[in-house]
Structures are given as C-alpha cells and as structure tokens.
Design a protein around this motif. Structure first.
Motif, PDB file in Angstrom:
ATOM      1  N   GLN A  18      46.174  43.571  50.507  1.00  0.00           N
ATOM      2  CA  GLN A  18      45.423  42.688  51.346  1.00  0.00           C
ATOM      3  C   GLN A  18      45.435  40.979  50.607  1.00  0.00           C
ATOM      4  O   GLN A  18      45.305  40.071  51.247  1.00  0.00           O
ATOM      5  CB  GLN A  18      43.902  43.117  51.343  1.00  0.00           C
ATOM      6  N   ILE A  19      45.272  41.343  49.259  1.00  0.00           N
ATOM      7  CA  ILE A  19      45.371  40.042  48.660  1.00  0.00           C
ATOM      8  C   ILE A  19      46.485  39.071  48.588  1.00  0.00           C
ATOM      9  O   ILE A  19      46.675  38.158  49.128  1.00  0.00           O
ATOM     10  CB  ILE A  19      45.102  40.127  47.077  1.00  0.00           C
ATOM     11  N   ASP A  20      47.853  39.896  48.729  1.00  0.00           N
ATOM     12  CA  ASP A  20      49.043  39.430  48.951  1.00  0.00           C
ATOM     13  C   ASP A  20      49.178  38.888  50.146  1.00  0.00           C
ATOM     14  O   ASP A  20      49.870  37.940  50.611  1.00  0.00           O
ATOM     15  CB  ASP A  20      50.059  40.165  48.383  1.00  0.00           C
ATOM     16  N   ALA A  21      48.454  39.596  51.349  1.00  0.00           N
ATOM     17  CA  ALA A  21      48.827  39.191  52.708  1.00  0.00           C
ATOM     18  C   ALA A  21      47.806  37.960  53.187  1.00  0.00           C
ATOM     19  O   ALA A  21      48.087  37.589  54.166  1.00  0.00           O
ATOM     20  CB  ALA A  21      48.532  40.385  53.599  1.00  0.00           C
ATOM     21  N   GLY A  22      46.791  37.879  52.314  1.00  0.00           N
ATOM     22  CA  GLY A  22      45.752  36.946  52.678  1.00  0.00           C
ATOM     23  C   GLY A  22      44.751  37.642  53.891  1.00  0.00           C
ATOM     24  O   GLY A  22      44.219  36.504  54.510  1.00  0.00           O
ATOM     25  N   HIS A  23      44.716  38.967  54.015  1.00  0.00           N
ATOM     26  CA  HIS A  23      44.001  39.486  55.150  1.00  0.00           C
ATOM     27  C   HIS A  23      43.059  40.586  54.686  1.00  0.00           C
ATOM     28  O   HIS A  23      43.669  41.509  53.840  1.00  0.00           O
ATOM     29  CB  HIS A  23      45.115  39.948  56.126  1.00  0.00           C
ATOM     30  N   TYR A  24      41.935  40.665  54.822  1.00  0.00           N
ATOM     31  CA  TYR A  24      40.816  41.349  54.172  1.00  0.00           C
ATOM     32  C   TYR A  24      40.099  42.286  55.252  1.00  0.00           C
ATOM     33  O   TYR A  24      38.777  41.911  55.301  1.00  0.00           O
ATOM     34  CB  TYR A  24      40.009  40.407  53.388  1.00  0.00           C
ATOM     35  N   PRO A  25      40.737  43.267  55.749  1.00  0.00           N
ATOM     36  CA  PRO A  25      39.907  44.007  56.870  1.00  0.00           C
ATOM     37  C   PRO A  25      38.981  44.921  56.324  1.00  0.00           C
ATOM     38  O   PRO A  25      39.148  45.475  55.120  1.00  0.00           O
ATOM     39  CB  PRO A  25      40.865  45.051  57.577  1.00  0.00           C
ATOM     40  N   GLY A  26      37.641  44.661  56.590  1.00  0.00           N
ATOM     41  CA  GLY A  26      36.544  45.568  55.915  1.00  0.00           C
ATOM     42  C   GLY A  26      36.551  46.814  56.572  1.00  0.00           C
ATOM     43  O   GLY A  26      35.423  47.229  56.958  1.00  0.00           O
ATOM     44  N   ASP A  27      37.669  47.531  56.208  1.00  0.00           N
ATOM     45  CA  ASP A  27      37.816  49.012  56.894  1.00  0.00           C
ATOM     46  C   ASP A  27      36.882  49.973  56.114  1.00  0.00           C
ATOM     47  O   ASP A  27      36.599  50.994  56.566  1.00  0.00           O
ATOM     48  CB  ASP A  27      39.272  49.523  57.216  1.00  0.00           C
ATOM     49  N   ASP A  28      36.826  49.744  54.758  1.00  0.00           N
ATOM     50  CA  ASP A  28      35.987  50.798  54.046  1.00  0.00           C
ATOM     51  C   ASP A  28      34.444  50.455  53.680  1.00  0.00           C
ATOM     52  O   ASP A  28      33.723  51.064  54.016  1.00  0.00           O
ATOM     53  CB  ASP A  28      36.814  51.019  52.723  1.00  0.00           C
ATOM     54  N   ALA A  29      34.382  49.083  53.163  1.00  0.00           N
ATOM     55  CA  ALA A  29      33.087  48.791  53.119  1.00  0.00           C
ATOM     56  C   ALA A  29      32.952  47.220  53.049  1.00  0.00           C
ATOM     57  O   ALA A  29      33.936  46.654  52.660  1.00  0.00           O
ATOM     58  CB  ALA A  29      32.368  49.244  51.882  1.00  0.00           C
ATOM     59  N   THR A  30      32.237  46.520  53.696  1.00  0.00           N
ATOM     60  CA  THR A  30      32.162  45.163  53.997  1.00  0.00           C
ATOM     61  C   THR A  30      31.357  44.583  52.976  1.00  0.00           C
ATOM     62  O   THR A  30      30.588  45.078  52.253  1.00  0.00           O
ATOM     63  CB  THR A  30      31.739  44.850  55.538  1.00  0.00           C
ATOM     64  N   LEU A  31      31.550  43.256  52.909  1.00  0.00           N
ATOM     65  CA  LEU A  31      30.711  42.463  51.937  1.00  0.00           C
ATOM     66  C   LEU A  31      29.300  42.276  52.264  1.00  0.00           C
ATOM     67  O   LEU A  31      28.626  42.344  51.100  1.00  0.00           O
ATOM     68  CB  LEU A  31      31.288  41.059  51.905  1.00  0.00           C
ATOM     69  N   ASP A  32      28.793  42.630  53.254  1.00  0.00           N
ATOM     70  CA  ASP A  32      27.586  42.710  54.004  1.00  0.00           C
ATOM     71  C   ASP A  32      27.093  43.719  53.193  1.00  0.00           C
ATOM     72  O   ASP A  32      26.031  43.961  52.485  1.00  0.00           O
ATOM     73  CB  ASP A  32      27.387  42.683  55.361  1.00  0.00           C
ATOM     74  N   ILE A  33      27.657  45.104  53.212  1.00  0.00           N
ATOM     75  CA  ILE A  33      27.055  46.443  52.662  1.00  0.00           C
ATOM     76  C   ILE A  33      27.073  46.286  51.218  1.00  0.00           C
ATOM     77  O   ILE A  33      26.262  46.560  50.626  1.00  0.00           O
ATOM     78  CB  ILE A  33      28.171  47.452  53.102  1.00  0.00           C
ATOM     79  N   HIS A  34      28.235  45.537  50.560  1.00  0.00           N
ATOM     80  CA  HIS A  34      28.333  45.416  48.988  1.00  0.00           C
ATOM     81  C   HIS A  34      26.945  44.725  48.768  1.00  0.00           C
ATOM     82  O   HIS A  34      26.482  44.947  47.710  1.00  0.00           O
ATOM     83  CB  HIS A  34      29.594  44.777  48.804  1.00  0.00           C
ATOM     84  N   LEU A  35      26.653  43.802  49.390  1.00  0.00           N
ATOM     85  CA  LEU A  35      25.533  42.689  49.181  1.00  0.00           C
ATOM     86  C   LEU A  35      24.232  43.407  49.113  1.00  0.00           C
ATOM     87  O   LEU A  35      23.578  43.280  48.215  1.00  0.00           O
ATOM     88  CB  LEU A  35      25.639  41.296  49.797  1.00  0.00           C
ATOM     89  N   ALA A  36      24.130  44.129  50.089  1.00  0.00           N
ATOM     90  CA  ALA A  36      22.848  44.905  50.223  1.00  0.00           C
ATOM     91  C   ALA A  36      22.600  45.928  49.244  1.00  0.00           C
ATOM     92  O   ALA A  36      21.537  46.053  48.622  1.00  0.00           O
ATOM     93  CB  ALA A  36      22.623  45.486  51.552  1.00  0.00           C
ATOM     94  N   THR A  37      23.643  46.487  48.837  1.00  0.00           N
ATOM     95  CA  THR A  37      23.729  47.566  47.661  1.00  0.00           C
ATOM     96  C   THR A  37      23.331  46.850  46.286  1.00  0.00           C
ATOM     97  O   THR A  37      22.890  47.606  45.367  1.00  0.00           O
ATOM     98  CB  THR A  37      25.031  48.373  47.769  1.00  0.00           C
ATOM     99  N   MET A  38      23.913  45.674  46.173  1.00  0.00           N
ATOM    100  CA  MET A  38      23.785  45.009  44.849  1.00  0.00           C
ATOM    101  C   MET A  38      22.381  44.838  44.613  1.00  0.00           C
ATOM    102  O   MET A  38      21.760  44.616  43.595  1.00  0.00           O
ATOM    103  CB  MET A  38      24.550  43.937  44.923  1.00  0.00           C
ATOM    104  N   ASP A  39      21.515  44.574  45.810  1.00  0.00           N
ATOM    105  CA  ASP A  39      20.093  44.308  45.744  1.00  0.00           C
ATOM    106  C   ASP A  39      19.554  45.463  45.042  1.00  0.00           C
ATOM    107  O   ASP A  39      18.322  45.293  44.190  1.00  0.00           O
ATOM    108  CB  ASP A  39      19.468  44.361  46.948  1.00  0.00           C
ATOM    109  N   HIS A  40      19.909  46.808  45.191  1.00  0.00           N
ATOM    110  CA  HIS A  40      19.336  47.886  44.562  1.00  0.00           C
ATOM    111  C   HIS A  40      19.643  48.050  42.965  1.00  0.00           C
ATOM    112  O   HIS A  40      18.705  48.353  42.366  1.00  0.00           O
ATOM    113  CB  HIS A  40      20.004  49.240  45.251  1.00  0.00           C
ATOM    114  N   LEU A  41      20.739  47.491  42.786  1.00  0.00           N
ATOM    115  CA  LEU A  41      20.983  47.288  41.185  1.00  0.00           C
ATOM    116  C   LEU A  41      20.443  46.452  40.657  1.00  0.00           C
ATOM    117  O   LEU A  41      19.638  46.606  39.589  1.00  0.00           O
ATOM    118  CB  LEU A  41      22.487  47.156  41.059  1.00  0.00           C
TER     119      LEU A  41
END
Length: 289
Positions: free
Chosen positions: A219-242
C-alpha cells in the motif's frame, strides 16, 4: 581462511576480533590503548604496533571506533597503505558520512563496505543476527565468508549509505517496539500481572504485527491505503481506551497520547477511512497530514 585486521578494540571491536579468531582467521589487532589487545593476543591475535603495521598485515581491514571522524583520524595518516585492500567500516554514523568514506577509500585505491551490526557485543558470532552491508559488490563477494564469522551478512546493494540508513531506521523500530512493550508491561503490571507473564503473549502478538507490515508495505509503495482491515477511525477510537486505561492506573500517558495525536492528524485531514499505512504520509509531511 582470510587474514583480517581489526582497528579499534572497544567492547564491539574486541567482540569482532574474538569472532574472527574463533572462526580460524589470522587476526591482527590494534588499539590506541595497547593494553586492550592483551586478552586477544593471549587467544592468538597478532598485536600491531601501529595503524600502518595493522593495515599492512591483512587484505581485509575492519575498523570499529566511536565516530567516523575517529576512523579518519586512524586511517588518514596511513591512507597510502590501503591500496588494493578492502576496508569494512563498522563504525556508527550517518548515511552521508558513509558515502563520504566510500569516496575517500576509492581515492586511495581501496574497496569499501559500510556495515551495521544489528546486535550488541554478546551476539557477535551468531548467525541469528544480521550484519548489514552496502558498497562494493566485489568486496562483499570476496569477503562474505569471513564476515559471516561475525553475523549473517546481508547485502543491501551498491550505495554505501544504505547500511547506515537501514541501521537508523531499524533502531527507530526497536525503540518504538520496546517502548510499546514497556508501556504494556506497566499497564498489565498495574493489575498484578508480571512482565514475565505478559511478554510471551506480547511476542505472539508481534507475529500478527509483522503480518500487518507485509500487508501495508505494498500500500505504501502504491500510495493507496484501503481500509479493508481496520480504518484510522477505528484505530483512533481504540487509542482512547489505551489513554483512559493508562491514566486511570496512574501511568504516564505521553506515549499513548502521542500515538493518538499522530493518528488524529490524518483523520482530521479526511483520511479516517484509510488504513494505518496512511500515517506514512504524516511522517513524510513533517507532521502535517
């Protein structure tokens, strides 16, 4: 067997010379403080009385001192003796310094390899660890077997700067991973879980993390970042728990807050639906999403 010279006998240099000796290579050693060679001489190393004598003794010359300036201070006065030899510089420094050293060695007729040892002195001699090499392909091919006495030689290509660049990048990865593990050990430890109990689970989790890296690299090499596994929105919400769990247990929250702020930049820029790999753009943009 190869005749090899080791210049610099600090903890790492002494370990390098010891590994060459253990592998059966004729090993000449030199250090500004001559007494540091005593233990190696007892094991069969040849003590050189000067850098010139040390360089003259071997086709393969390995230098491992504190800085590139120190390496130049040792080798500069005997540069004429380097012609026809291979210089392997295992001194830590910047990619720019590696390129400068390669050019300097070429001016004096020496093949040059820059190297990065991806272990501490006790690990020298084990093929479990890597010796990153970049520079002359001729030098790498000719001396790969001797260098394998130190660690597993990995050829990164002809640009002499790459070993140093990889070294710096990999140390950053190490510090990030160890810091995350320390925070995790503190977090679970707040509930009476020992670090020894937490660590095997953490190591197993790192296997999954390496899988994420393999997924995100294309994805990095292609410059294309599909959120197929987990999106940044989900990561950000989970970071709140940490952040919350850490603060509630009286832990320092600077690290989780840093991760949260880093991710929030990309989300604020409209990339919340992308994968975690999108954050490389934040890095590339100097903190701007």
């Amino acid at each position: 067997m190869t005749a090899v010279t080791v210049l610099g006998l600090g903890q790492m240099g002494s370990a390098l010379a010891g590994a060459f000796l253990a592998a059966g290579h004729t090993t000449t050693v030199w250090n500004r403080s001559a007494a540091k060679a005593d233990a190696l001489v007892e094991r069969g190393a040849v003590r050189a009385e000067s850098p010139r004598a040390a360089v003259a003794a071997s086709e393969l010359v390995v230098v491992c001192v504190t800085t590139y300036d120190d390496a130049r201070a040792v080798l500069g006065p005997v540069a004429d003796a380097l012609a026809g030899r291979t210089l392997v510089n295992l001194t830590s420094g910047s990619p720019e310094q590696a390129r400068e050293s390669a050019a300097w060695a070429a001016e004096h007729g020496a093949d040059y390899l820059d190297g990065a040892i991806m272990t501490t002195p006790p690990g020298i001699g084990s093929t479990e660890f890597m010796l990153l090499c970049s520079g002359s392909p001729t030098a790498f091919a000719a001396h790969r077997e001797a260098l394998a006495s130190l660690a597993d030689p990995v050829d990164l290509g002809t640009d002499p700067a790459l070993a140093s660049l990889y070294d710096t990048a990999l140390l950053g990865l190490m510090w990030s991973a160890l810091s995350g593990w320390l925070h995790g050990a503190a977090l679970t430890g707040s509930e009476k879980v020992s670090a020894a109990a937490f660590t095997p689970v953490a190591i197993r989790w790192l296997t999954a993390v390496t899988g994420f890296m393999n997924t995100y690299a294309p994805q990095i090499d292609a410059g294309h970042y599909p959120g197929d596994d987990a999106t940044l929105d989900i990561h950000l919400a989970t970071m709140d728990h940490l952040v919350h769990a850490s603060a509630a247990r009286g832990l320092d929250v600077e690290l989780p807050e840093l991760l949260k702020a880093f991710t929030a930049r990309a989300v604020a820029a409209g990339h919340g639906g992308d994968s975690y790999a999108r954050l490389i753009e934040v890095v590339r943009d100097g903190g701007r999403a």
